[in-house]
Design an enzyme around this catalytic site. Structure first.
Site, PDB file in Angstrom:
ATOM      1  N   CYS A  19     -73.251   8.481  28.887  1.00 14.42           N
ATOM      2  CA  CYS A  19     -73.435   7.034  29.015  1.00 14.42           C
ATOM      3  C   CYS A  19     -74.584   6.568  28.116  1.00 14.42           C
ATOM      4  O   CYS A  19     -74.423   6.484  26.903  1.00 14.42           O
ATOM      5  CB  CYS A  19     -73.674   6.659  30.478  1.00 14.42           C
ATOM      6  SG  CYS A  19     -73.496   4.886  30.804  1.00 14.42           S
ATOM      7  N   HIS A  70     -69.157   8.924  32.663  1.00 17.70           N
ATOM      8  CA  HIS A  70     -69.982   9.932  33.343  1.00 17.70           C
ATOM      9  C   HIS A  70     -69.109  11.118  33.739  1.00 17.70           C
ATOM     10  O   HIS A  70     -68.582  11.170  34.859  1.00 17.70           O
ATOM     11  CB  HIS A  70     -70.632   9.328  34.587  1.00 17.70           C
ATOM     12  CG  HIS A  70     -71.745   8.383  34.309  1.00 17.70           C
ATOM     13  ND1 HIS A  70     -73.063   8.789  34.237  1.00 17.70           N
ATOM     14  CD2 HIS A  70     -71.740   7.046  34.054  1.00 17.70           C
ATOM     15  CE1 HIS A  70     -73.837   7.741  33.967  1.00 17.70           C
ATOM     16  NE2 HIS A  70     -73.055   6.671  33.852  1.00 17.70           N
ATOM     17  N   GLU A 125     -69.926  14.013  34.629  1.00 19.39           N
ATOM     18  CA  GLU A 125     -70.505  14.862  35.684  1.00 19.39           C
ATOM     19  C   GLU A 125     -69.889  14.602  37.052  1.00 19.39           C
ATOM     20  O   GLU A 125     -69.849  15.485  37.913  1.00 19.39           O
ATOM     21  CB  GLU A 125     -72.024  14.675  35.760  1.00 19.39           C
ATOM     22  CG  GLU A 125     -72.506  13.299  36.198  1.00 19.39           C
ATOM     23  CD  GLU A 125     -72.738  12.318  35.056  1.00 19.39           C
ATOM     24  OE1 GLU A 125     -73.527  11.377  35.229  1.00 19.39           O
ATOM     25  OE2 GLU A 125     -72.115  12.510  33.995  1.00 19.39           O
TER      26      GLU A 125
END
Length: 568
Positions: free
Chosen positions: A384, A514, A516
């Site tokens: 990001c 994102h 993750e």
């Protein structure tokens, strides 16, 4: 009808109720049961989206774009089921809804009270998750600690749930802390007794007590808690601090909690739990197995609080294990870097991650990290904001100027490399302006991003979770492409840059989304896996022999089955 397990906490906060809920979900799912998870947060914020990470840790984003508590990340990683906006309810949401109803006249002039109006809305939200997901079991965590004034409406609501849905359909788990007195070398149960008494005063008798401790809990302590708290001794579960949170489901299973829950709630099991937890047990064994290590520098401005980057930390762990490596994270303050401090730390790492964030503080330090990665060919993954600073850094080299920037940080910049989209310019409400949740991304064939996704079996269109407001400014696409930047992922209409990478770099990739949030213990995210593979190559070429892989290591990992299939 769905069954309900409510998890409360006592004595002190930070006990790991979220991990306990996630672990119970894991052992129930191992039995073939459908599980839904939920957290009730007593704070008055509508959501944690505008809260400082120092206050709340990471903001976890769901597929449908809800900004939620970080415990939902634990739920998803352990249970491997996506959560949603229904899975996190705050006092702010409840009171906002009830007051809006009152203003519309929906209560027909009645007096609005905590009981029944607020508690009814809490129960409606719990029931809505059950009706939407149709699980066998709904696991509900109540944030905070028993005795907190703000949590009383939630405790009253779950007390009423037993009456509403029946005693055989509800179960209460209370997680408490056993303090250890070094002078007498004993664990003390009195705080647990007081906590349970507080809970019983509210009208809730716990069915299970989970005893958190840093020391082994013997049978005498379990028997004492069972006696004084009026709980069956087999339902008093020791939860001794583990070397990894991923071992907690195995501890609960070993203590017999899974079978006890099935018996009490009269659940129908369709799978042998031993088989259901086999992959999980192999995963934990792999965590504990001695391995060579990779050093990954995580450059952020909240590094004093690791929970601010919890999902990033876990995603690096998952990716490292998939190739047979431990990942040691070097926490590097971006504020230190921008002040010229600790620059030597960048020289010690095998890869760099720059995660997301908001605000100007520490941005120049993140740009320093991106410049170091580009100039020294160090593997880099930008998440990001990490993608945005990567683009800003290259633009400064392209235009030979320090002016390129984001209008988030410099409204008057001559080169607005990162900017608001035209339809966002007049929006002022910070709580509802961002691109949130799942969006499609079209990958460009032959790029490092496309290769990373292909290695994990993905096609050329992927779905990823977003949380941002500013975008790459398309006015600068041609200039950046002419100097080696490849826009390897775009929105299907080509309008939005989703992934950028450098063509002449071993691995310098940034994603506007994102990744993750979608990493799982048995399925590391492709971009994190791509980073650690590149970091391994960098370590082999630049570091000491301790980084060299053990012969046959990857082949052994691949042979272990699905849990480690990305080992190539």
């Amino acid at each position: 009808m769905s069954k309900y397990i409510f998890v409360t906490g006592g004595v002190l906060s930070g006990l790991g109720k979220g991990v306990t809920v996630a672990s119970i979900g894991r052992i129930l799912k191992a039995r073939g049961l459908r599980v839904a998870t939920m957290k009730l947060d007593p704070y008055l914020n509508v959501d944690p989206g505008t809260m400082s990470p120092y206050q709340h840790g990471e903001v976890f984003v769901t597929e449908d774009g809800a900004e939620t508590d970080l415990d939902l990340g634990h739920y998803e990683r352990f249970v491997d089921e996506n959560t949603s906006k229904l899975s996190n309810v705050t006092s702010g949401q409840i009171y906002n809804y009830v007051l809006n109803q009152e203003r519309r006249g929906d209560y027909l002039g009645g007096t609005i009270q905590v009981i029944p109006h607020v508690t009814n809305e809490i129960k409606r939200r719990i029931g809505l998750l059950a009706r939407t997901n149709n699980p066998d079991v709904v696991l509900v965590e109540i944030g905070g600690t028993v005795g907190d004034i703000e949590g009383l409406p939630f405790l009253e609501a779950i007390r009423q749930m037993r009456k509403d849905v029946g005693r055989r359909n509800t179960l209460y788990v209370h997680v408490t802390w056993l303090p250890y007195l070094a002078a007498s070398k004993e664990l003390k149960t009195k705080p647990t007794q007081h906590s349970v008494r507080e809970l019983r005063g509210i009208g809730i008798q716990p069915d299970v007590i989970a005893l958190r401790s840093d020391h082994p809990v013997d049978e005498d302590v379990l028997a004492k808690v069972a006696l004084f708290c009026d709980v069956e001794q087999e339902a008093v579960i020791p939860l001794v601090t583990a070397d990894t949170i991923y071992a907690v489901p195995l501890s609960l299973e070993k203590a017999g909690l899974g079978d006890w829950l099935v018996q009490q709630l009269q659940l129908t099991v369709t799978r042998d739990p031993q088989a259901g937890l086999a992959d999980w047990e192999r995963f934990v064994q792999e965590i504990r197995r001695p391995k060579p290590s990779l050093r990954i520098g995580l450059v952020g401005k909240y590094v004093e609080l690791e929970d601010a980057y919890l999902s990033v930390k876990e995603a690096l762990l998952h990716a490292g294990l998939a190739i047979g490596y431990d990942v040691h994270i070097e926490w590097i303050s971006s504020e230190d870097l921008e002040k010229g401090r600790n620059l030597e730390l960048l020289e010690t790492v095998d890869g760099i991650v720059v995660p997301g964030g908001f605000g100007y503080r520490g941005i120049e330090g993140k740009i320093v990290a991106a410049r170091y990665a580009r100039e020294h060919q160090v593997p880099y993954l930008g998440l990001c904001l990490g993608m945005q600073v990567m683009c800003i850094e290259l633009a400064r080299a392209v235009f030979n100027s320090d002016e390129p920037n984001s209008t988030e940080f410099d409204l008057s910049t001559e080169y607005p490399i990162i900017d608001l989209m035209p339809d966002q310019r007049d929006i002022a409400d910070m709580g509802g302006t961002m691109r949130l949740g799942i969006y499609p991304c079209q990958l460009k064939p032959g790029t490092r991003a496309a290769e990373a996704y292909a290695a994990m079996g993905f096609g050329h269109v992927i779905q990823e979770r977003h949380r941002h407001r500013f975008e790459f400014n398309n006015h600068y696409r041609a200039d950046m492409e002419a100097h080696g930047m490849v826009f390897s992922g775009l929105s299907p209409d080509g309008r939005l840059v989703e992934i950028a990478e450098l063509a002449d770099h071993p691995f310098m990739v940034g994603s506007q989304f994102h990744p993750e949030f979608k990493s799982r213990p048995n399925r590391p995210h492709p971009l994190f896996l791509g980073l650690v593979k590149a970091a391994r190559r960098y370590a082999e070429n630049h570091r000491t022999p301790e980084h060299q892989p053990v012969d046959g290591q990857e082949e052994a990992a691949a042979a272990r089955g699905d849990a480690f299939s990305p080992a190539s």
